[in-house]
Design a protein around this motif. Structure first.
Motif, PDB file in Angstrom:
ATOM      1  N   GLN A  24      72.817  97.283 -17.706  1.00  0.00           N
ATOM      2  CA  GLN A  24      74.001  97.697 -17.522  1.00  0.00           C
ATOM      3  C   GLN A  24      73.773  98.842 -16.321  1.00  0.00           C
ATOM      4  O   GLN A  24      72.951  99.657 -16.521  1.00  0.00           O
ATOM      5  N   CYS A  25      74.859  98.785 -15.354  1.00  0.00           N
ATOM      6  CA  CYS A  25      74.666  99.776 -14.244  1.00  0.00           C
ATOM      7  C   CYS A  25      75.084 101.139 -14.889  1.00  0.00           C
ATOM      8  O   CYS A  25      76.148 101.402 -15.541  1.00  0.00           O
ATOM      9  N   LYS A  26      74.256 102.138 -14.593  1.00  0.00           N
ATOM     10  CA  LYS A  26      74.485 103.460 -15.033  1.00  0.00           C
ATOM     11  C   LYS A  26      75.607 104.281 -14.444  1.00  0.00           C
ATOM     12  O   LYS A  26      75.931 105.213 -14.853  1.00  0.00           O
ATOM     13  N   SER A  27      76.195 103.663 -13.310  1.00  0.00           N
ATOM     14  CA  SER A  27      77.366 104.499 -12.621  1.00  0.00           C
ATOM     15  C   SER A  27      78.531 103.734 -13.098  1.00  0.00           C
ATOM     16  O   SER A  27      79.398 104.493 -13.696  1.00  0.00           O
ATOM     17  N   LYS A  32      74.823  92.762 -16.290  1.00  0.00           N
ATOM     18  CA  LYS A  32      74.083  91.768 -15.690  1.00  0.00           C
ATOM     19  C   LYS A  32      75.115  90.163 -15.722  1.00  0.00           C
ATOM     20  O   LYS A  32      74.843  89.523 -14.833  1.00  0.00           O
ATOM     21  N   LEU A  37      72.355  93.169 -10.433  1.00  0.00           N
ATOM     22  CA  LEU A  37      71.652  94.675 -10.928  1.00  0.00           C
ATOM     23  C   LEU A  37      70.676  94.757  -9.835  1.00  0.00           C
ATOM     24  O   LEU A  37      69.755  93.960  -9.655  1.00  0.00           O
ATOM     25  N   THR A  58      69.076 101.728 -13.364  1.00  0.00           N
ATOM     26  CA  THR A  58      69.691 100.526 -13.014  1.00  0.00           C
ATOM     27  C   THR A  58      71.273 100.694 -12.300  1.00  0.00           C
ATOM     28  O   THR A  58      71.901 101.479 -13.014  1.00  0.00           O
ATOM     29  N   LEU A  59      71.320 100.071 -11.328  1.00  0.00           N
ATOM     30  CA  LEU A  59      72.655 100.179 -10.505  1.00  0.00           C
ATOM     31  C   LEU A  59      73.154  98.683 -10.087  1.00  0.00           C
ATOM     32  O   LEU A  59      72.180  98.031  -9.816  1.00  0.00           O
ATOM     33  N   CYS A  60      74.431  98.489 -10.071  1.00  0.00           N
ATOM     34  CA  CYS A  60      74.957  96.958  -9.559  1.00  0.00           C
ATOM     35  C   CYS A  60      74.803  97.600  -8.172  1.00  0.00           C
ATOM     36  O   CYS A  60      74.679  98.455  -7.597  1.00  0.00           O
ATOM     37  N   CYS A  63      77.552  99.748  -6.278  1.00  0.00           N
ATOM     38  CA  CYS A  63      77.230 101.208  -6.513  1.00  0.00           C
ATOM     39  C   CYS A  63      76.107 101.500  -5.695  1.00  0.00           C
ATOM     40  O   CYS A  63      76.001 102.686  -5.159  1.00  0.00           O
ATOM     41  N   ASN A  64      75.031 100.649  -5.695  1.00  0.00           N
ATOM     42  CA  ASN A  64      73.717 101.322  -4.997  1.00  0.00           C
ATOM     43  C   ASN A  64      74.166 101.305  -3.339  1.00  0.00           C
ATOM     44  O   ASN A  64      73.404 102.143  -2.869  1.00  0.00           O
TER      45      ASN A  64
END
Length: 81
Positions: A24-27, A32, A37, A58-60, A63-64
């Motif tokens: 899961q994206c942390k932002s 997934k 991700l 983990t970021l999508c 977001c990254n």
């Protein structure tokens, strides 16, 4: 502040971070199933962050890309710009 050299993140470390973060994206919280991700350095290497597992999240992909080499806002109070 010296830039930390970028090294490839081994597959077993990538898998550990994904599992730790529950894929899961942390932002934004996307999973997934929703998006691609990626592994991100919380404190960017360009700002002296390390390649340590505690500095990975983990970021999508969106977001990254939005974060780029900036500090994660949740950690900004610990660093001067």
């Amino acid at each position: 502040m010296a830039k930390t050299p970028r090294i490839p993140i081994p597959p077993e470390v990538r898998n550990y971070v994904f599992e730790r973060d529950r894929y899961q994206c942390k932002s934004c919280g996307k999973t997934k199933l929703d998006t691609q991700l990626t592994i991100d350095h919380i404190i960017p290497l360009a700002r002296g962050g390390q390649n340590d597992i505690s500095n990975l999240q983990t970021l999508c992909l969106p977001c990254n890309q939005q974060k780029q080499h900036n500090l994660d806002p949740r950690f900004r109070r610990h660093f001067s710009n």
